[in-house]
Design a protein around this motif. Structure first.
Motif, PDB file in Angstrom:
ATOM      1  N   ARG A 191      -1.917  -9.811   3.873  1.00  0.00           N
ATOM      2  CA  ARG A 191      -2.119  -8.471   3.335  1.00  0.00           C
ATOM      3  C   ARG A 191      -2.330  -7.543   4.531  1.00  0.00           C
ATOM      4  NH1 ARG A 191      -4.801 -11.810  -0.339  1.00  0.00           N
ATOM      5  NH2 ARG A 191      -4.051 -11.626  -2.481  1.00  0.00           N
ATOM      6  N   ASP A 192      -1.235  -7.091   5.098  1.00  0.00           N
ATOM      7  CA  ASP A 192      -1.311  -6.319   6.335  1.00  0.00           C
ATOM      8  C   ASP A 192      -1.864  -4.927   6.085  1.00  0.00           C
ATOM      9  OD1 ASP A 192      -0.251  -8.271   8.086  1.00  0.00           O
ATOM     10  OD2 ASP A 192       1.749  -7.838   7.308  1.00  0.00           O
ATOM     11  N   SER A 193      -2.693  -4.475   7.006  1.00  0.00           N
ATOM     12  CA  SER A 193      -3.254  -3.132   6.942  1.00  0.00           C
ATOM     13  C   SER A 193      -3.556  -2.678   8.363  1.00  0.00           C
ATOM     14  CB  SER A 193      -4.531  -3.130   6.101  1.00  0.00           C
ATOM     15  OG  SER A 193      -5.105  -1.843   6.079  1.00  0.00           O
ATOM     16  N   TYR A 194      -3.377  -1.381   8.612  1.00  0.00           N
ATOM     17  CA  TYR A 194      -3.616  -0.837   9.950  1.00  0.00           C
ATOM     18  C   TYR A 194      -4.426   0.445   9.849  1.00  0.00           C
ATOM     19  CZ  TYR A 194       0.095  -4.060  11.309  1.00  0.00           C
ATOM     20  OH  TYR A 194       0.841  -5.185  11.510  1.00  0.00           O
ATOM     21  N   GLU A 195      -5.432   0.554  10.694  1.00  0.00           N
ATOM     22  CA  GLU A 195      -6.252   1.759  10.744  1.00  0.00           C
ATOM     23  C   GLU A 195      -5.686   2.696  11.810  1.00  0.00           C
ATOM     24  OE1 GLU A 195     -10.719   3.088  12.142  1.00  0.00           O
ATOM     25  OE2 GLU A 195     -10.424   1.074  11.307  1.00  0.00           O
ATOM     26  N   TYR A 206      -2.663   2.326  16.339  1.00  0.00           N
ATOM     27  CA  TYR A 206      -2.976   1.649  15.081  1.00  0.00           C
ATOM     28  C   TYR A 206      -3.636   0.305  15.368  1.00  0.00           C
ATOM     29  CZ  TYR A 206      -0.050   5.233  13.030  1.00  0.00           C
ATOM     30  OH  TYR A 206       0.475   6.451  12.644  1.00  0.00           O
ATOM     31  N   PRO A 208      -4.901  -3.271  13.840  1.00  0.00           N
ATOM     32  CA  PRO A 208      -4.770  -4.128  12.654  1.00  0.00           C
ATOM     33  C   PRO A 208      -6.134  -4.404  12.033  1.00  0.00           C
ATOM     34  CG  PRO A 208      -3.558  -5.024  14.512  1.00  0.00           C
ATOM     35  CD  PRO A 208      -4.408  -3.925  15.058  1.00  0.00           C
ATOM     36  N   ASP A 209      -6.282  -4.222  10.729  1.00  0.00           N
ATOM     37  CA  ASP A 209      -7.545  -4.492  10.059  1.00  0.00           C
ATOM     38  C   ASP A 209      -7.343  -5.185   8.726  1.00  0.00           C
ATOM     39  OD1 ASP A 209      -6.542  -2.493   8.499  1.00  0.00           O
ATOM     40  OD2 ASP A 209      -8.302  -1.216   8.579  1.00  0.00           O
ATOM     41  N   GLY A 210      -6.199  -5.878   8.571  1.00  0.00           N
ATOM     42  CA  GLY A 210      -5.903  -6.557   7.308  1.00  0.00           C
ATOM     43  C   GLY A 210      -6.758  -7.805   7.144  1.00  0.00           C
TER      44      GLY A 210
END
Length: 210
Positions: A191-195, A206, A208-210
């Motif tokens: 579940r990829d997520s980027y701040e 960016y 990564p914070d997934g």
């Protein structure tokens, strides 16, 4: 992880193993997949990692370690034309199941050995919220490897991916021998997520914070 697995294999599989040669990346190579080095030299140095384990550190990726070990380092030590009977990669921090096997440097090192005709086993241990007990995880891994080898000798080009359930100092539930289960591999991705953040100069970056 690698020290504990080395010691567990030496202690538990003493009758099956004549020699263990340790070759590992110099730095952490998590999620480096199956990349190999072509444009730079592979620097090496002897390392005494613990009272019980010495090895060769390679400034490269996991697959580099396997390629170098099988084509050069092992023959230099044991004779031209020789190769090990088995390559064991790990023990990695964190499981390598599902789509993680595509990203995994640990699995890549084992697959590279299979490419080169040496059977292999990748070993990883699931992490949770507690303090990992690598010694216990390594004992479970060595026990599983012992059962695999006693059941049927692995053939050239075969590769197994072995995952150890979480073993934590605060949890005694996994202290007993574990059942060995053959599992299908799922295809669930991260579940990829980027701040989004901004540098002092105003450029966006960016994290990564997934």
């Amino acid at each position: 992880g690698i020290i504990c697995l080395h010691d567990a294999l030496r202690d538990r599989l003493g009758g099956l193993i004549e020699e263990i040669m340790v070759v590992a990346p110099l730095t952490v190579q998590s999620a480096t997949s199956h990349g190999v080095t072509f444009s730079e030299p592979l620097m090496t140095k002897a390392v005494r990692a613990s009272e019980s384990m010495t090895g060769i550190a390679v400034d490269g990726r996991p697959a580099d370690c396997t390629k170098l070990a099988l084509t050069k380092l092992w023959p230099e030590r044991f004779g031209e034309g020789t190769c090990p009977d088995l390559v064991i990669s790990g023990m990695n921090m964190g499981s390598n199941s599902g789509i993680n096997v595509i990203y995994s440097g640990t699995v890549a090192a084992a697959i590279e050995a299979a490419f080169l005709g040496v059977p292999s086993i990748a070993v990883s241990m699931h992490l949770h919220r507690g303090t990992p007990d690598y010694e216990l995880g390594a004992r479970h891994a060595a026990g599983a490897i012992q059962r695999i080898l006693k059941h049927d000798r692995l053939r050239a080009h075969e590769c197994l991916n072995l995952n150890i359930p979480r073993c934590e100092a605060e949890d005694a539930s996994h202290a007993e021998p574990l059942e060995l289960v053959v599992c299908p591999m799922n295809i669930h991705g991260h579940r990829d997520s980027y701040e989004r953040r901004e540098s002092p100069s105003g450029d966006a970056y960016y994290w990564p914070d997934g």
